[in-house]
Enzyme design. Sequence first.
Site, PDB file in Angstrom:
ATOM      1  N   HIS A   1     -25.893  -1.000  27.441  1.00 53.01           N
ATOM      2  CA  HIS A   1     -25.003   0.117  27.773  1.00 53.01           C
ATOM      3  C   HIS A   1     -25.093   1.187  26.690  1.00 53.01           C
ATOM      4  O   HIS A   1     -25.717   0.982  25.645  1.00 53.01           O
ATOM      5  CB  HIS A   1     -23.556  -0.378  27.870  1.00 53.01           C
ATOM      6  CG  HIS A   1     -22.976  -0.760  26.526  1.00 53.01           C
ATOM      7  ND1 HIS A   1     -23.264  -1.953  25.919  1.00 53.01           N
ATOM      8  CD2 HIS A   1     -22.156  -0.090  25.671  1.00 53.01           C
ATOM      9  CE1 HIS A   1     -22.643  -2.006  24.752  1.00 53.01           C
ATOM     10  NE2 HIS A   1     -21.970  -0.890  24.568  1.00 53.01           N
TER      11      HIS A   1
ATOM     12  N   HIS B   1     -22.538   4.900  25.192  1.00 56.67           N
ATOM     13  CA  HIS B   1     -21.251   5.597  25.263  1.00 56.67           C
ATOM     14  C   HIS B   1     -21.488   7.102  25.232  1.00 56.67           C
ATOM     15  O   HIS B   1     -21.946   7.629  24.217  1.00 56.67           O
ATOM     16  CB  HIS B   1     -20.353   5.191  24.086  1.00 56.67           C
ATOM     17  CG  HIS B   1     -20.190   3.706  23.991  1.00 56.67           C
ATOM     18  ND1 HIS B   1     -19.250   3.018  24.700  1.00 56.67           N
ATOM     19  CD2 HIS B   1     -20.896   2.774  23.299  1.00 56.67           C
ATOM     20  CE1 HIS B   1     -19.365   1.725  24.439  1.00 56.67           C
ATOM     21  NE2 HIS B   1     -20.359   1.549  23.592  1.00 56.67           N
TER      22      HIS B   1
ATOM     23  N   GLU C   1     -10.450   6.123   1.001  1.00 56.54           N
ATOM     24  CA  GLU C   1      -9.158   5.445   0.816  1.00 56.54           C
ATOM     25  C   GLU C   1      -8.625   5.609  -0.608  1.00 56.54           C
ATOM     26  O   GLU C   1      -7.419   5.541  -0.841  1.00 56.54           O
ATOM     27  CB  GLU C   1      -9.318   3.952   1.150  1.00 56.54           C
ATOM     28  CG  GLU C   1      -8.063   3.101   1.010  1.00 56.54           C
ATOM     29  CD  GLU C   1      -6.987   3.376   2.063  1.00 56.54           C
ATOM     30  OE1 GLU C   1      -7.250   4.130   3.018  1.00 56.54           O
ATOM     31  OE2 GLU C   1      -5.875   2.837   1.914  1.00 56.54           O
TER      32      GLU C   1
ATOM     33  N   GLU D   1     -20.089   5.011  18.085  1.00 55.94           N
ATOM     34  CA  GLU D   1     -19.326   3.752  18.073  1.00 55.94           C
ATOM     35  C   GLU D   1     -19.382   3.126  16.690  1.00 55.94           C
ATOM     36  O   GLU D   1     -20.460   3.026  16.090  1.00 55.94           O
ATOM     37  CB  GLU D   1     -19.923   2.777  19.101  1.00 55.94           C
ATOM     38  CG  GLU D   1     -19.361   1.354  19.006  1.00 55.94           C
ATOM     39  CD  GLU D   1     -19.969   0.400  20.036  1.00 55.94           C
ATOM     40  OE1 GLU D   1     -20.592   0.881  21.005  1.00 55.94           O
ATOM     41  OE2 GLU D   1     -19.817  -0.824  19.864  1.00 55.94           O
TER      42      GLU D   1
ATOM     43  N   HIS E   1      -2.994  10.999   5.191  1.00 53.70           N
ATOM     44  CA  HIS E   1      -4.344  11.567   5.113  1.00 53.70           C
ATOM     45  C   HIS E   1      -4.564  12.411   6.353  1.00 53.70           C
ATOM     46  O   HIS E   1      -3.803  12.301   7.323  1.00 53.70           O
ATOM     47  CB  HIS E   1      -5.412  10.474   4.987  1.00 53.70           C
ATOM     48  CG  HIS E   1      -5.005   9.155   5.579  1.00 53.70           C
ATOM     49  ND1 HIS E   1      -4.955   8.951   6.930  1.00 53.70           N
ATOM     50  CD2 HIS E   1      -4.577   7.999   5.002  1.00 53.70           C
ATOM     51  CE1 HIS E   1      -4.537   7.718   7.170  1.00 53.70           C
ATOM     52  NE2 HIS E   1      -4.290   7.109   6.022  1.00 53.70           N
TER      53      HIS E   1
ATOM     54  N   HIS F   1       2.882   7.085   5.927  1.00 49.63           N
ATOM     55  CA  HIS F   1       3.067   5.673   6.285  1.00 49.63           C
ATOM     56  C   HIS F   1       2.883   4.756   5.092  1.00 49.63           C
ATOM     57  O   HIS F   1       2.459   5.197   4.011  1.00 49.63           O
ATOM     58  CB  HIS F   1       2.097   5.311   7.410  1.00 49.63           C
ATOM     59  CG  HIS F   1       0.662   5.607   7.081  1.00 49.63           C
ATOM     60  ND1 HIS F   1       0.104   6.855   7.244  1.00 49.63           N
ATOM     61  CD2 HIS F   1      -0.325   4.825   6.583  1.00 49.63           C
ATOM     62  CE1 HIS F   1      -1.169   6.824   6.880  1.00 49.63           C
ATOM     63  NE2 HIS F   1      -1.449   5.609   6.465  1.00 49.63           N
TER      64      HIS F   1
ATOM     65  N   GLU G   1      -5.450   6.865  11.487  1.00 46.63           N
ATOM     66  CA  GLU G   1      -5.713   5.502  11.002  1.00 46.63           C
ATOM     67  C   GLU G   1      -5.457   4.496  12.118  1.00 46.63           C
ATOM     68  O   GLU G   1      -4.346   4.369  12.608  1.00 46.63           O
ATOM     69  CB  GLU G   1      -4.802   5.207   9.805  1.00 46.63           C
ATOM     70  CG  GLU G   1      -4.796   3.751   9.351  1.00 46.63           C
ATOM     71  CD  GLU G   1      -3.906   3.544   8.128  1.00 46.63           C
ATOM     72  OE1 GLU G   1      -3.942   4.383   7.213  1.00 46.63           O
ATOM     73  OE2 GLU G   1      -3.152   2.554   8.110  1.00 46.63           O
TER      74      GLU G   1
ATOM     75  N   HIS H   1       1.882   7.089   1.775  1.00 45.00           N
ATOM     76  CA  HIS H   1       0.790   8.061   1.676  1.00 45.00           C
ATOM     77  C   HIS H   1       0.481   8.630   3.055  1.00 45.00           C
ATOM     78  O   HIS H   1       1.028   8.182   4.064  1.00 45.00           O
ATOM     79  CB  HIS H   1      -0.464   7.381   1.115  1.00 45.00           C
ATOM     80  CG  HIS H   1      -1.110   6.454   2.107  1.00 45.00           C
ATOM     81  ND1 HIS H   1      -0.589   5.216   2.412  1.00 45.00           N
ATOM     82  CD2 HIS H   1      -2.207   6.596   2.906  1.00 45.00           C
ATOM     83  CE1 HIS H   1      -1.340   4.630   3.335  1.00 45.00           C
ATOM     84  NE2 HIS H   1      -2.342   5.444   3.666  1.00 45.00           N
TER      85      HIS H   1
ATOM     86  N   HIS I   1     -27.606   0.121  23.601  1.00 41.47           N
ATOM     87  CA  HIS I   1     -27.587  -1.082  22.770  1.00 41.47           C
ATOM     88  C   HIS I   1     -27.032  -2.256  23.560  1.00 41.47           C
ATOM     89  O   HIS I   1     -26.452  -2.085  24.625  1.00 41.47           O
ATOM     90  CB  HIS I   1     -26.740  -0.838  21.515  1.00 41.47           C
ATOM     91  CG  HIS I   1     -25.372  -0.278  21.790  1.00 41.47           C
ATOM     92  ND1 HIS I   1     -25.172   1.042  22.128  1.00 41.47           N
ATOM     93  CD2 HIS I   1     -24.139  -0.848  21.823  1.00 41.47           C
ATOM     94  CE1 HIS I   1     -23.874   1.254  22.332  1.00 41.47           C
ATOM     95  NE2 HIS I   1     -23.223   0.125  22.162  1.00 41.47           N
TER      96      HIS I   1
ATOM     97  N   ARG J   1       0.906  -1.155   0.000  1.00 47.55           N
ATOM     98  CA  ARG J   1       0.000   0.000   0.000  1.00 47.55           C
ATOM     99  C   ARG J   1       0.930   1.186   0.000  1.00 47.55           C
ATOM    100  O   ARG J   1       1.667   1.435   0.946  1.00 47.55           O
ATOM    101  CB  ARG J   1      -0.904  -0.008   1.244  1.00 47.55           C
ATOM    102  CG  ARG J   1      -1.685   1.299   1.497  1.00 47.55           C
ATOM    103  CD  ARG J   1      -2.683   1.574   0.394  1.00 47.55           C
ATOM    104  NE  ARG J   1      -3.559   2.721   0.713  1.00 47.55           N
ATOM    105  CZ  ARG J   1      -3.336   3.976   0.329  1.00 47.55           C
ATOM    106  NH1 ARG J   1      -2.244   4.271  -0.383  1.00 47.55           N
ATOM    107  NH2 ARG J   1      -4.188   4.920   0.657  1.00 47.55           N
TER     108      ARG J   1
HETATM  109 MN    MN Z   1      -3.383   5.136   5.504  1.00 46.83          MN
HETATM  110 MN    MN Z   2     -21.130  -0.203  22.688  1.00 43.94          MN
END
Ligand code: MN
Ligand code: MN
Length: 406
Positions: free
Chosen positions: A298, A300, A185, A305, A119, A162, A123, A117, A344, A114
């Site tokens: 629970h 967040h 991507e 998420e 961004h 990277h 990541e 590059h 959820h 890969r």
């Molecule tokens: Mn990348």
């Molecule tokens: Mn969760």
Amino acid sequence: MSTRRRFLGVTGAALAGAAMAPLAQAQQTRPDDHNQPNEEQPGENNTALDAENPSSVWSPETDNGTVEPFKYSFGLAHKRIEDGGWTRQVTERELPISKTMAGVEMRLITGGVRELHWHTSAEWAFMTYGNARITAVDAEGRSFVNDVTVGDLWLFPGGIPHSIQGLGPDGAKFLLVFNDGSFNEFETFLLTDWFKHTPKEVLAKNFGVPGSTFDNVPKKELFIFAAEPPRPLAEEQKAAAEGTSGINGDFVFRASTMPPTKVRAGGEVRIVEKKNFPATDIAAAIVRLKPGGLRELHWHPLSDEWQYYVSGKGRMTVFQAGGKARTFDFQAGDVGYIKMSHPHYIENTGTEDLLFLEVFPTGTYQDISASEWLAHTPARLVNEHLKTGEEFLNKIPKKEAVVTPL
Ligand code: MN
Ligand code: MN
């Protein structure tokens, strides 16, 4: 009698006794067992898709209302195939609810690269197959070169250049997660693309060499390409660190050898966040549920998420304010998404372990569970709401379970 048999019984009676089938009655019944195929659906059906989505064929009676879809499968995403491997992505373009995170699956053959590059978003990565060599350089010119294997993860901060290369014996497959739902991507800053779009005389002046040095810069971006496997790790680490220093441990985390954060009868969880992986501004929980195990009720409070299902089968219901709820089924390669503070649960509905990832665009992992909330609110008050009796409430464990049964 099971609701399945009740359903069949109602249908049979309706056919025998009356011209009009009691449709409303039929709609209110459904199989007890959400793993069962839906042989009661008349006419042509997509039986393969239905078998994977029993909670959509016969939703739990608790589901209600219009809930924005929160599931997408990598199997439906466009696969970009190159000589050195392939990649596909699930972003907010595929799954509109996923505004704050996006994911990429990538396969690299042995030696497949890969391209170098970067961004703007960070990541976060999780190795699902094989071996790979990853490289990066930080803002102080320090070099990162390391090898990763199944269960390892890495974090490249936004703007840090990277690369990833597949190693023997059979390359690598991995998941990438970005803290930006609109990430693409296929449109990152690529070394070859950048040099192709810089005047040759500027490149020559920048590096103090003749312009002809750049005669062979590819005319088209490489993106993912086949190459020879890398040289020995120690040799590449030493050469890359010359003049500054190596930070070869900084961006990698060996989650495969990390002891679980919590172990319960129903499964276990490993939480990887800034506290134990200082480089990361993306927190994650790696959850393994045994058959029948439950990731407890629970939510967040800090962020949305993003979920990835690595193996096994499960279902998740997301409750939405205003009396709405929706249940989806998940299996390997599926993405789930839950908005901030939406409650959820995830239940293993299969016969094997369910392994999935919860990923958050924040360095800190945080959740609030139904049981810790109720255990630390006066039982008298909760009982006025739920009418369960105070005895049950007083017995709720005082510490969050995360996974049940305990
Ligand atoms: Mn990348
Ligand atoms: Mn969760």
